[in-house]
Design a protein around this motif. Structure first.
Motif, PDB file in Angstrom:
ATOM      1  N   ALA A 212       0.840  -1.196   0.000  1.00  0.00           N
ATOM      2  CA  ALA A 212       0.000   0.000   0.000  1.00  0.00           C
ATOM      3  C   ALA A 212       0.878   1.251   0.000  1.00  0.00           C
ATOM      4  CB  ALA A 212      -0.937   0.006   1.204  1.00  0.00           C
ATOM      5  N   VAL A 213       1.595   1.453  -1.090  1.00  0.00           N
ATOM      6  CA  VAL A 213       2.482   2.596  -1.254  1.00  0.00           C
ATOM      7  C   VAL A 213       1.946   3.425  -2.407  1.00  0.00           C
ATOM      8  CG1 VAL A 213       4.842   3.318  -1.761  1.00  0.00           C
ATOM      9  CG2 VAL A 213       4.434   1.236  -0.430  1.00  0.00           C
ATOM     10  N   GLN A 214       1.871   4.742  -2.229  1.00  0.00           N
ATOM     11  CA  GLN A 214       1.239   5.592  -3.216  1.00  0.00           C
ATOM     12  C   GLN A 214       2.173   6.009  -4.351  1.00  0.00           C
ATOM     13  OE1 GLN A 214      -2.011   6.459  -3.463  1.00  0.00           O
ATOM     14  NE2 GLN A 214      -2.381   5.043  -1.801  1.00  0.00           N
ATOM     15  N   VAL A 215       3.235   5.276  -4.587  1.00  0.00           N
ATOM     16  CA  VAL A 215       4.126   5.544  -5.710  1.00  0.00           C
ATOM     17  C   VAL A 215       4.397   4.226  -6.412  1.00  0.00           C
ATOM     18  CG1 VAL A 215       5.211   7.505  -4.546  1.00  0.00           C
ATOM     19  CG2 VAL A 215       6.252   5.246  -4.360  1.00  0.00           C
ATOM     20  N   PRO A 216       4.720   4.257  -7.710  1.00  0.00           N
ATOM     21  CA  PRO A 216       5.090   3.013  -8.388  1.00  0.00           C
ATOM     22  C   PRO A 216       6.275   2.361  -7.680  1.00  0.00           C
ATOM     23  CG  PRO A 216       4.693   4.753  -9.983  1.00  0.00           C
ATOM     24  CD  PRO A 216       4.673   5.405  -8.626  1.00  0.00           C
ATOM     25  N   ALA A 217       6.227   1.056  -7.542  1.00  0.00           N
ATOM     26  CA  ALA A 217       7.260   0.338  -6.794  1.00  0.00           C
ATOM     27  C   ALA A 217       8.656   0.577  -7.357  1.00  0.00           C
ATOM     28  CB  ALA A 217       6.940  -1.156  -6.788  1.00  0.00           C
ATOM     29  N   GLU A 218       8.761   0.743  -8.688  1.00  0.00           N
ATOM     30  CA  GLU A 218      10.087   0.898  -9.286  1.00  0.00           C
ATOM     31  C   GLU A 218      10.748   2.217  -8.887  1.00  0.00           C
ATOM     32  OE1 GLU A 218       9.740   1.674 -13.783  1.00  0.00           O
ATOM     33  OE2 GLU A 218       7.740   1.019 -13.187  1.00  0.00           O
ATOM     34  N   TRP A 219       9.972   3.185  -8.397  1.00  0.00           N
ATOM     35  CA  TRP A 219      10.581   4.424  -7.928  1.00  0.00           C
ATOM     36  C   TRP A 219      11.466   4.185  -6.712  1.00  0.00           C
ATOM     37  CZ3 TRP A 219       6.487   8.959  -7.951  1.00  0.00           C
ATOM     38  CH2 TRP A 219       6.019   9.140  -9.268  1.00  0.00           C
ATOM     39  N   LEU A 220      11.179   3.116  -5.982  1.00  0.00           N
ATOM     40  CA  LEU A 220      11.924   2.839  -4.766  1.00  0.00           C
ATOM     41  C   LEU A 220      13.165   1.992  -5.014  1.00  0.00           C
ATOM     42  CD1 LEU A 220       8.869   2.125  -2.433  1.00  0.00           C
ATOM     43  CD2 LEU A 220      10.007   4.309  -2.896  1.00  0.00           C
ATOM     44  N   ASP A 221      13.340   1.553  -6.275  1.00  0.00           N
ATOM     45  CA  ASP A 221      14.554   0.817  -6.623  1.00  0.00           C
ATOM     46  C   ASP A 221      15.739   1.776  -6.679  1.00  0.00           C
ATOM     47  OD1 ASP A 221      13.072  -1.476  -6.885  1.00  0.00           O
ATOM     48  OD2 ASP A 221      12.889  -1.328  -9.072  1.00  0.00           O
ATOM     49  N   ASP A 222      16.878   1.346  -6.216  1.00  0.00           N
ATOM     50  CA  ASP A 222      18.071   2.183  -6.251  1.00  0.00           C
ATOM     51  C   ASP A 222      19.232   1.372  -6.820  1.00  0.00           C
ATOM     52  OD1 ASP A 222      19.806   4.272  -5.925  1.00  0.00           O
ATOM     53  OD2 ASP A 222      20.128   3.928  -3.776  1.00  0.00           O
ATOM     54  N   PRO A 223      19.596   1.659  -8.081  1.00  0.00           N
ATOM     55  CA  PRO A 223      19.050   2.704  -8.940  1.00  0.00           C
ATOM     56  C   PRO A 223      17.767   2.265  -9.643  1.00  0.00           C
ATOM     57  CG  PRO A 223      20.786   1.531 -10.087  1.00  0.00           C
ATOM     58  CD  PRO A 223      20.725   0.931  -8.707  1.00  0.00           C
ATOM     59  N   VAL A 224      17.086   3.222 -10.258  1.00  0.00           N
ATOM     60  CA  VAL A 224      15.914   2.910 -11.067  1.00  0.00           C
ATOM     61  C   VAL A 224      16.354   2.033 -12.233  1.00  0.00           C
ATOM     62  CG1 VAL A 224      14.112   3.881 -12.536  1.00  0.00           C
ATOM     63  CG2 VAL A 224      14.763   5.053 -10.427  1.00  0.00           C
ATOM     64  N   SER A 225      15.577   1.003 -12.512  1.00  0.00           N
ATOM     65  CA  SER A 225      15.939   0.038 -13.557  1.00  0.00           C
ATOM     66  C   SER A 225      16.222   0.743 -14.887  1.00  0.00           C
ATOM     67  CB  SER A 225      14.797  -0.963 -13.746  1.00  0.00           C
ATOM     68  OG  SER A 225      15.026  -1.781 -14.866  1.00  0.00           O
ATOM     69  N   GLU A 226      17.205   0.241 -15.610  1.00  0.00           N
ATOM     70  CA  GLU A 226      17.583   0.834 -16.888  1.00  0.00           C
ATOM     71  C   GLU A 226      16.476   0.726 -17.927  1.00  0.00           C
ATOM     72  OE1 GLU A 226      21.222  -0.778 -18.286  1.00  0.00           O
ATOM     73  OE2 GLU A 226      22.450   0.083 -16.671  1.00  0.00           O
ATOM     74  N   ASP A 227      15.592  -0.281 -17.782  1.00  0.00           N
ATOM     75  CA  ASP A 227      14.521  -0.430 -18.765  1.00  0.00           C
ATOM     76  C   ASP A 227      13.241   0.301 -18.355  1.00  0.00           C
ATOM     77  OD1 ASP A 227      13.689  -2.026 -16.698  1.00  0.00           O
ATOM     78  OD2 ASP A 227      13.533  -3.870 -17.878  1.00  0.00           O
ATOM     79  N   SER A 228      13.292   1.079 -17.286  1.00  0.00           N
ATOM     80  CA  SER A 228      12.128   1.856 -16.858  1.00  0.00           C
ATOM     81  C   SER A 228      11.947   3.068 -17.766  1.00  0.00           C
ATOM     82  CB  SER A 228      12.298   2.324 -15.411  1.00  0.00           C
ATOM     83  OG  SER A 228      11.272   3.220 -15.047  1.00  0.00           O
TER      84      SER A 228
END
Length: 261
Positions: A151-167
């Motif tokens: 229940a997070v109000q942002v896309p899950a990939e925003w929390l990846d560090d770093p953001v995926s190269e294919d995003s």
């Protein structure tokens, strides 16, 4: 670098400071972001639009009412020396754009509305299946610990560090979304009960993989609240169209403005 050729500035109107990206010359085109983003969501298409328009991308103030923000945006237009303006808004930004058009219809020459509907009218759709399409309901309808974990109000990939190269999200833009204070107010957000009353040409854009096009023919609800011509189309993508499908979004906006203004 995001927004090549633009200036990042702060402008104060009605005692409120607005962080903005400003660039280009010509008629004023104001690009309004949706939730949970900032002005940075427009970085892939704003530079191309600035070749023909003065493009203003402000960070909104959701803690202020829609009417207050509409008055602020008109004040920003005045400060730039523009009587008339064109507005494009995604999600929450679309509702703010409609508020501006309702407040000063003679000044708004066209509206571009992305991933938005004119009001919270879901008559005949409020069954269990519809309820479970809402973000929080989707997670809280599942067994522990799934709800708490997702229940997070942002896309899950925003929390990846770093953001995926294919995003399709730019890491620089995501950094801005997560660090800016735009959505941190404790004031709860709710859609207004009233529906907009529009009189200018309107372009409606939605993602072919998203929910809005699955629930509606999105052009029809906007036709019901507008005396101006309403056109629209589905674009590749789900919700974040200027980032998911920037070239399609840009082409649709450019074609609409060329045929309207």
């Amino acid at each position: 670098m995001l927004f090549d050729g633009f200036a990042l500035t702060t402008r104060t109107v009605n005692g409120v400071s607005y962080r903005c990206c400003l660039g280009g010359s010509g008629a004023l085109l104001v690009l309004l972001h949706g939730r949970p983003e900032t002005h940075a969501m427009w970085h892939k298409i704003a530079p191309a639009l600035a070749a023909h328009y003065t493009v203003l991308c402000p960070d909104l103030h959701p803690e202020r009412t829609l009417a207050q923000q509409a008055d602020d945006l008109l004040g920003l237009a005045d400060s730039l020396g523009h009587e008339s303006l064109i507005l494009a808004g995604q999600d929450y930004g679309a509702r703010v754009a409609c508020e501006v058009a309702g407040l000063e219809p003679s000044r708004v020459k066209a509206l571009i509305l992305l991933e938005a509907l004119p009001g919270p009218d879901h008559t005949g759709r409020d069954d269990m299946a519809f309820s479970l399409t809402q973000y929080e309901s989707c997670w809280f309808g599942q067994l522990h610990p799934k709800p708490e974990a997702n229940a997070v109000q942002v896309p899950a990939e925003w929390l990846d560090d770093p953001v995926s190269e294919d995003s399709f999200f730019s890491p620089e833009a995501v950094k801005d979304y997560l660090s800016a204070p735009v959505w941190r107010s404790s004031t709860p957000f709710s859609w207004p009960a009233s529906r907009p009353d529009l009189h200018c040409p309107v372009l409606v854009l939605w993602g072919e993989k998203g929910r809005i096009g699955g629930w509606y023919n999105p052009v029809v609800p906007w036709q019901e609240v507008s005396t101006g011509k309403v056109t629209g189309q589905a674009l590749s993508g789900e919700h974040f169209l200027p980032e998911e499908a920037p070239q399609e979004t840009l082409a649709a906006v450019q074609d609409f403005l060329a045929s309207t203004l």
